[in-house]
Write a protein that holds these residues in place. Structure first.
Motif, PDB file in Angstrom:
ATOM      1  N   GLN A 228      46.272  39.159  25.584  1.00 45.56           N
ATOM      2  CA  GLN A 228      45.225  40.134  26.160  1.00 45.56           C
ATOM      3  C   GLN A 228      45.188  39.714  27.575  1.00 45.56           C
ATOM      4  O   GLN A 228      45.197  38.952  28.065  1.00 45.56           O
ATOM      5  N   ARG A 229      45.220  40.887  28.393  1.00 45.06           N
ATOM      6  CA  ARG A 229      45.381  40.480  29.856  1.00 45.06           C
ATOM      7  C   ARG A 229      44.073  40.173  30.402  1.00 45.06           C
ATOM      8  O   ARG A 229      42.967  40.858  30.134  1.00 45.06           O
ATOM      9  N   LYS A 230      44.177  39.368  31.441  1.00 44.66           N
ATOM     10  CA  LYS A 230      42.849  39.209  32.076  1.00 44.66           C
ATOM     11  C   LYS A 230      43.016  40.102  33.525  1.00 44.66           C
ATOM     12  O   LYS A 230      43.511  39.965  34.577  1.00 44.66           O
ATOM     13  N   PRO A 231      41.933  41.118  33.417  1.00 46.29           N
ATOM     14  CA  PRO A 231      41.915  42.254  34.348  1.00 46.29           C
ATOM     15  C   PRO A 231      41.376  41.945  35.631  1.00 46.29           C
ATOM     16  O   PRO A 231      41.153  42.831  36.619  1.00 46.29           O
ATOM     17  N   GLN A 232      40.752  40.697  36.022  1.00 48.41           N
ATOM     18  CA  GLN A 232      40.104  40.433  37.481  1.00 48.41           C
ATOM     19  C   GLN A 232      40.889  40.909  38.470  1.00 48.41           C
ATOM     20  O   GLN A 232      40.294  41.340  39.474  1.00 48.41           O
ATOM     21  N   PHE A 233      42.192  40.306  38.613  1.00 46.96           N
ATOM     22  CA  PHE A 233      42.906  40.573  39.637  1.00 46.96           C
ATOM     23  C   PHE A 233      43.063  42.195  40.080  1.00 46.96           C
ATOM     24  O   PHE A 233      42.860  42.403  41.107  1.00 46.96           O
ATOM     25  N   TYR A 234      43.279  42.876  38.866  1.00 48.31           N
ATOM     26  CA  TYR A 234      43.732  44.177  39.267  1.00 48.31           C
ATOM     27  C   TYR A 234      42.389  45.017  39.381  1.00 48.31           C
ATOM     28  O   TYR A 234      42.435  46.126  40.140  1.00 48.31           O
TER      29      TYR A 234
END
Length: 503
Positions: A228-234
């Motif tokens: 599962q991707r950690k979306p904080q950067f995007y």
């Protein structure tokens, strides 16, 4: 000098090897490797099929490349099998029950990563020693850096999850000779595991199955990486800037058309959205299986900004109209200047100067006369010149040409039998003036006519500008409503998406 150091190192290594071989463990290695053939797979008693148990110990998920559709990992594979040819009695060798033998001196399973994306590498990175127990149990823990193919589904990017796999099978032994088994899950030891900054391993099941290739059945072990991707950067670098730019574009409708910056602001925002869309395209795989959710939102934003540009053109076109180029239709005066202006809270302020008050009174009177003429059912059709004569007659004190018949209720024309007009009935201010004043009166009339024409032109320009301001406010609410609904739909799509749960 270099040659002397080389010889010294060789002597030290030979002495160390001799000491090992002279120890109890060395005696075990000598005994079990006598008459041992590493080219032949083990054949254990009671079974013709060799069973190899495979356990993956994950060290790090190095990267997941969406563009190349590959996953890079650092792992330790634990392989366990039995080889009865290497059994020995530990009591004869000082109680030594485990020995370390180089993998190149023993038969080891020839497992390869079937979905490897490394062109020159399918084997382990380092062929470490094999642990040989006195019972014939073999344990091998070779480390490896793998680059495996992974089908990327970017539909929910950057709130997506991926299911990447690593498939291992024997290079030459079929299921009739080699049986592969595995643990239920990928082993992750927190003491040595290195977290990835972008991906989180939510689950790692492992399965054993059989496949047929070329008419031969092989055993395979598949390890599933549920990531599962950690979306904080995007969120901070893509989504928030896009929403801020869209919010900024809403203020285009508050800029006055005379400033000339409406188009500049809209086009600048459109260029910014194009840059973000280009960055997304650089990361995504060149596939038509799915379209990223963030790309859809950017396309939606760009469509809205293009729509904003079109609306700005319409507003500027209306703002710069005048009576010399366009005649304002009655429906614009009734529905836009009248009703829509009140609905949007943009009613005209009361006139402040006497000239403005006079213009407002004249405009209202003309509107009342027009409305009364259109709604009246008793008035018969008359030419504009006749209606103007009657209106001017009332103002100047003449008799009306058209009068209302009290008996029938219709309009009658005064007959000529009434006789000539009595000169005494003409108002005193309309009597002919002396000839010496005629030039001055003509000049006054010319100035008055020019002032009146200028008032009409100014009133017309004010009406078109007021109409453009109302359209600006209307387009602002339409644009903002569509933007909010689209953003909420994007949020609902993300929050209602189904994600795998850890078993």
């Amino acid at each position: 000098m270099y040659t002397k150091l080389k010889w010294i190192l060789l002597i030290i290594m030979e002495v160390a090897y001799c000491e090992i071989m002279e120890s109890d463990e060395g005696n075990v290695i000598k005994a079990i490797l006598t008459n041992y053939t590493k080219e032949v797979p083990p054949k254990n008693a009671g079974s013709d099929v060799l069973s190899v148990h495979v356990v993956m110990n994950l060290v790090q998920i190095i990267s997941v490349s969406e563009k190349k559709e590959e996953m890079a990992t650092s792992v330790f594979l634990t392989l366990e099998w039995r080889d009865d040819r290497l059994k020995y009695d530990p009591s004869k060798y000082g109680g030594v029950n485990v020995s370390r033998i180089p993998a190149d001196d023993l038969w080891v399973p020839d497992l390869i990563l079937q979905n490897s994306k490394d062109k020159d590498k399918f084997d382990f990175s380092l062929r470490t020693d094999v642990l040989v127990f006195d019972t014939g149990l073999m344990q091998w823990l070779p480390p490896a850096l793998y680059s495996s193919s992974c089908e990327i589904n970017v539909e929910l990017f950057p709130f997506d999850w991926q299911n990447c796999t690593m498939i291992f099978r024997s290079l030459s032994l079929s299921s009739e000779e080699l049986a592969l088994t595995s643990a239920d899950n990928i082993s992750v030891e927190q003491a040595v595991f290195v977290q990835n900054g972008e991906w989180n391993l939510t689950d790692g099941p492992a399965r054993s199955q059989q496949t047929t290739r070329g008419g031969v059945v092989y055993d395979e072990v598949t390890f599933y990486f549920i990531l599962q991707r950690k979306p904080q950067f995007y969120i901070m670098n893509l989504i928030v800037p896009c929403i801020l730019m869209m919010t900024f574009s809403c203020f285009t409708f508050f800029l006055p058309a005379v400033a000339g910056e409406k188009m500049t602001l809209s086009v600048s925002t459109l260029l910014g959205e194009t840059v973000f869309l280009f960055l997304i395209a650089q990361r995504m795989p060149e596939t038509s299986r799915s379209v990223p959710l963030i790309a859809l939102y950017l396309i939606f934003s760009m469509s809205l900004i293009i729509f904003c540009v079109v609306l700005s053109v319409i507003v500027c076109n209306v703002h710069y109209r005048s009576s010399a180029t366009h005649k304002m239709p009655d429906w614009i005066k009734i529905y836009i200047l009248g009703k829509l202006g009140r609905i949007l809270g943009m009613e005209r302020p009361p006139p402040s100067s006497p000239w403005q008050q006079a213009c407002e009174r004249r405009r209202k009177r003309i509107a009342e006369i027009t409305e009364r003429s259109l709604r009246s059912e008793k008035l018969t059709w008359r030419s504009p010149s006749e209606r103007m004569f009657d209106n001017q007659a009332d103002r100047l004190g003449f008799r009306r040409r058209h009068v209302e018949n009290q008996t029938t209720g219709f309009t009658d024309i005064i007959s000529s039998t009434a006789g000539p007009v009595n000169p005494t009935s003409i108002p005193s201010h309309l009597v002919h003036v002396p000839r010496e004043y005629k030039d001055a009166i003509d000049q006054v009339n010319y100035i008055a006519q020019n002032v009146k024409d200028e008032e009409v032109r100014g009133q017309s320009c004010d009406d078109w500008q007021y109409c453009a301001a109302i359209l600006d406010r209307l387009f602002f609410w339409i644009y903002t409503t569509i933007f909010i609904i689209g953003t909420l739909a994007f949020y609902v799509k993300v929050t209602t998406a189904s994600y795998p749960e850890k078993n």
